[in-house]
Enzyme design. Structure first.
Site, PDB file in Angstrom:
ATOM      1  N   ASN A 110      83.339  54.231  58.160  1.00 38.17           N
ATOM      2  CA  ASN A 110      84.451  54.974  57.844  1.00 38.17           C
ATOM      3  C   ASN A 110      84.464  56.432  58.644  1.00 38.17           C
ATOM      4  OD1 ASN A 110      85.517  53.304  55.913  1.00 38.17           O
ATOM      5  ND2 ASN A 110      83.711  54.155  54.588  1.00 38.17           N
ATOM      6  N   THR A 111      83.811  56.326  59.612  1.00 40.44           N
ATOM      7  CA  THR A 111      83.929  57.590  60.679  1.00 40.44           C
ATOM      8  C   THR A 111      84.032  57.079  61.938  1.00 40.44           C
ATOM      9  OG1 THR A 111      82.540  59.032  59.200  1.00 40.44           O
ATOM     10  CG2 THR A 111      82.835  59.510  61.563  1.00 40.44           C
TER      11      THR A 111
ATOM     12  N   GLY B  61      74.364  45.158  46.868  1.00 39.08           N
ATOM     13  CA  GLY B  61      74.602  44.035  45.935  1.00 39.08           C
ATOM     14  C   GLY B  61      73.725  43.794  45.063  1.00 39.08           C
TER      15      GLY B  61
ATOM     16  N   LYS C 217      69.654  54.794  58.322  1.00 35.54           N
ATOM     17  CA  LYS C 217      70.163  53.627  57.303  1.00 35.54           C
ATOM     18  C   LYS C 217      71.203  52.831  58.188  1.00 35.54           C
ATOM     19  CE  LYS C 217      73.102  53.237  53.206  1.00 35.54           C
ATOM     20  NZ  LYS C 217      73.707  54.188  52.073  1.00 35.54           N
TER      21      LYS C 217
HETATM   22  C1  LIG Z   1      82.347  54.866  47.138  1.00 40.81           C
HETATM   23  C2  LIG Z   1      81.157  54.716  47.962  1.00 40.81           C
HETATM   24  C3  LIG Z   1      80.943  55.710  48.917  1.00 40.81           C
HETATM   25  C4  LIG Z   1      79.970  55.484  49.505  1.00 40.81           C
HETATM   26  N1  LIG Z   1      79.248  56.607  50.446  1.00 40.81           N
HETATM   27  C5  LIG Z   1      78.157  56.650  51.282  1.00 40.81           C
HETATM   28  C6  LIG Z   1      77.751  57.706  52.095  1.00 40.81           C
HETATM   29  O1  LIG Z   1      78.208  58.708  51.857  1.00 40.81           O
HETATM   30  N2  LIG Z   1      76.677  57.584  52.875  1.00 40.81           N
HETATM   31  C7  LIG Z   1      76.020  56.404  52.782  1.00 40.81           C
HETATM   32  O2  LIG Z   1      75.044  56.483  53.506  1.00 40.81           O
HETATM   33  N3  LIG Z   1      76.182  55.325  52.139  1.00 40.81           N
HETATM   34  C8  LIG Z   1      77.381  55.386  51.351  1.00 40.81           C
HETATM   35  N4  LIG Z   1      77.739  54.310  50.649  1.00 40.81           N
HETATM   36  C9  LIG Z   1      77.005  53.081  50.860  1.00 40.81           C
HETATM   37  C10 LIG Z   1      75.843  52.965  49.520  1.00 40.81           C
HETATM   38  O3  LIG Z   1      74.830  53.967  49.504  1.00 40.81           O
HETATM   39  C11 LIG Z   1      75.302  51.509  49.613  1.00 40.81           C
HETATM   40  O4  LIG Z   1      74.488  51.468  51.049  1.00 40.81           O
HETATM   41  C12 LIG Z   1      76.321  50.388  49.956  1.00 40.81           C
HETATM   42  O5  LIG Z   1      77.361  50.526  48.696  1.00 40.81           O
HETATM   43  C13 LIG Z   1      75.544  48.961  49.324  1.00 40.81           C
HETATM   44  O6  LIG Z   1      75.020  49.202  47.992  1.00 40.81           O
HETATM   45  P1  LIG Z   1      75.776  48.591  46.693  1.00 40.81           P
HETATM   46  O7  LIG Z   1      76.291  47.337  46.838  1.00 40.81           O
HETATM   47  O8  LIG Z   1      74.853  48.609  45.607  1.00 40.81           O
HETATM   48  O9  LIG Z   1      77.106  49.634  46.425  1.00 40.81           O
HETATM   49  C14 LIG Z   1      78.855  54.291  49.765  1.00 40.81           C
HETATM   50  C15 LIG Z   1      79.275  53.241  48.893  1.00 40.81           C
HETATM   51  C16 LIG Z   1      80.445  53.372  48.018  1.00 40.81           C
HETATM   52  C17 LIG Z   1      80.681  52.325  47.152  1.00 40.81           C
END
Ligand SMILES: Cc1cc2nc3c(=O)[nH]c(=O)nc-3n(C[C@H](O)[C@H](O)[C@H](O)COP(=O)(O)O)c2cc1C
Length: 336
Positions: free
Chosen positions: A176-177, A296, A216
């Site tokens: 998103n950047t 996930g 990451k």
């Molecule tokens: C609303 C939202 C905002 C996120 N913002 C960031 C962020 O600022 N920096 C980052 O490294 N990952 C961000 N993530 C990614 C999560 O840290 C994670 O890597 C990703 O959602 C996959 O894990 P999950 O399926 O458990 O959500 C964001 C995810 C969500 C859903």
């Protein structure tokens, strides 16, 4: 307990629900109510990157971007908490709406765009928190900084957060950047890591404290890219890798309401992609540096899948929205 609140939260727009939940968590923590509601996971210490984690289940970055809810989140029983992504200067992020739930798929699409109050405010919040556990601080670049100057933003953040972080995450995988993911390219990553590693060494000498650096990565890297990234992480003696961020893919969700919103997809649909990246990274890295698995995890067995694929620790975000805090204990149990 969470299943009682979830319908009310899901009736709100996703971003309003996010703020309402964090406010409620803060209030419950201040009133001392969390200890009555939360069944704490038993200790299951793991030593990774030279740090001892009380249990292997952490909070992924993005939920507490400014670090203003650290104590409440810690009280839920996480083994570690990652705050951020933070940028040098405050910025509003993308226009709303920018956060969408896809309940049928137990997924989220977000295009928040690193909305945050800036690194100085984050550090103030960290200093005001009482948390003494493992704190990761995830750093990024401002939207107005060109990709050619990205390293300056990461270096600025690294210097400012260093003394207050247990580890620092270099986020080069948010979709998103604009152009951020280009930093995963071989030449760009090589140039970025050489500067960050040198600065880490300088800061370690200055503070008398070594703070590990993690990188990451995205779930959308192909096999060749994963191989190249792994080689660079080893070459620059990076301390850990977090796999993965959200995906640009829309497989299996295109037909759902909000399924085609722009942004990163997380939750159940990213699980297999993330695990595949972890598996290949594990094969390439051969234990030289540890992997933190994320993407996930919605059940204890999903967490165990990440560990079996080669992760040393796991993180959750979307699962917390769909399953609530009991998921933390469930994952801990599955990983014991
Ligand atoms: C609303 C939202 C905002 C996120 N913002 C960031 C962020 O600022 N920096 C980052 O490294 N990952 C961000 N993530 C990614 C999560 O840290 C994670 O890597 C990703 O959602 C996959 O894990 P999950 O399926 O458990 O959500 C964001 C995810 C969500 C859903």
């Amino acid at each position: 307990m969470y299943s009682l609140f979830r319908p009310a939260l899901f009736a709100l727009d996703a971003e309003t629900a996010h703020h309402a939940s964090l406010d409620a968590l803060k209030t419950a923590h201040c009133l001392g109510a969390l200890s009555m509601l939360v069944k704490y996971p038993a200790d299951d210490p793991r030593t990774v990157m030279g740090l001892t984690f009380p249990n292997p289940v952490g909070l992924a970055a993005g939920l507490d971007k400014n670090g203003d809810c650290i104590d409440g989140l810690a009280a839920l029983g996480f083994g570690f908490i990652e705050i951020g992504t933070v940028t040098p200067l405050p910025q509003p992020g993308n226009p709303r709406p920018r956060l969408f739930r896809l309940p049928e798929a137990r997924a989220i699409i977000n295009r928040m765009g690193f909305n945050n109050d800036g690194v100085d405010k984050l550090i103030e919040n960290v200093k005001n928190s009482k948390y003494k556990g493992i704190l990761g601080i995830n750093i990024g670049k401002n939207a107005t900084t060109s990709i050619e100057k990205a390293a300056d933003d990461y270096l600025t953040c690294l210097r400012k957060v260093y003394a207050n972080a247990s580890y620092v995450t270099i986020n080069i995988s948010s979709p998103n950047t604009k152009n951020l993911r280009q930093l995963q390219g071989s030449d760009e990553l090589d140039a970025l890591l050489v500067q960050l590693k040198a600065e880490q060494q300088r800061l370690a000498d200055m503070h008398g404290k070594y703070v590990p650096l993690t990188v990451k990565v995205a779930p959308d890297l192909d096999n060749k890219q994963i191989k190249q990234v792994a080689a660079l992480l080893i070459k620059h003696r990076i301390d850990g890798v977090i796999a993965t961020n959200t995906t640009l893919a829309r497989d299996g969700v295109e037909h759902l309401s909000h399924g085609n919103e722009a942004g990163g997809l997380s939750g159940a649909p990213v699980r297999e992609k993330s695990t595949a990246v972890i598996r290949q990274l594990a094969a390439e890295l051969q234990g030289v540096l540890p992997i933190i698995g994320v993407g996930g995890i919605l059940s204890g067995s999903d967490a165990a899948e990440k560990i079996h694929a080669g992760a040393a620790l796991v993180q959750i975000y979307s699962g917390l929205i769909y399953r609530g805090p009991s998921l933390i204990g469930e994952c801990c149990m599955a990983l014991r």
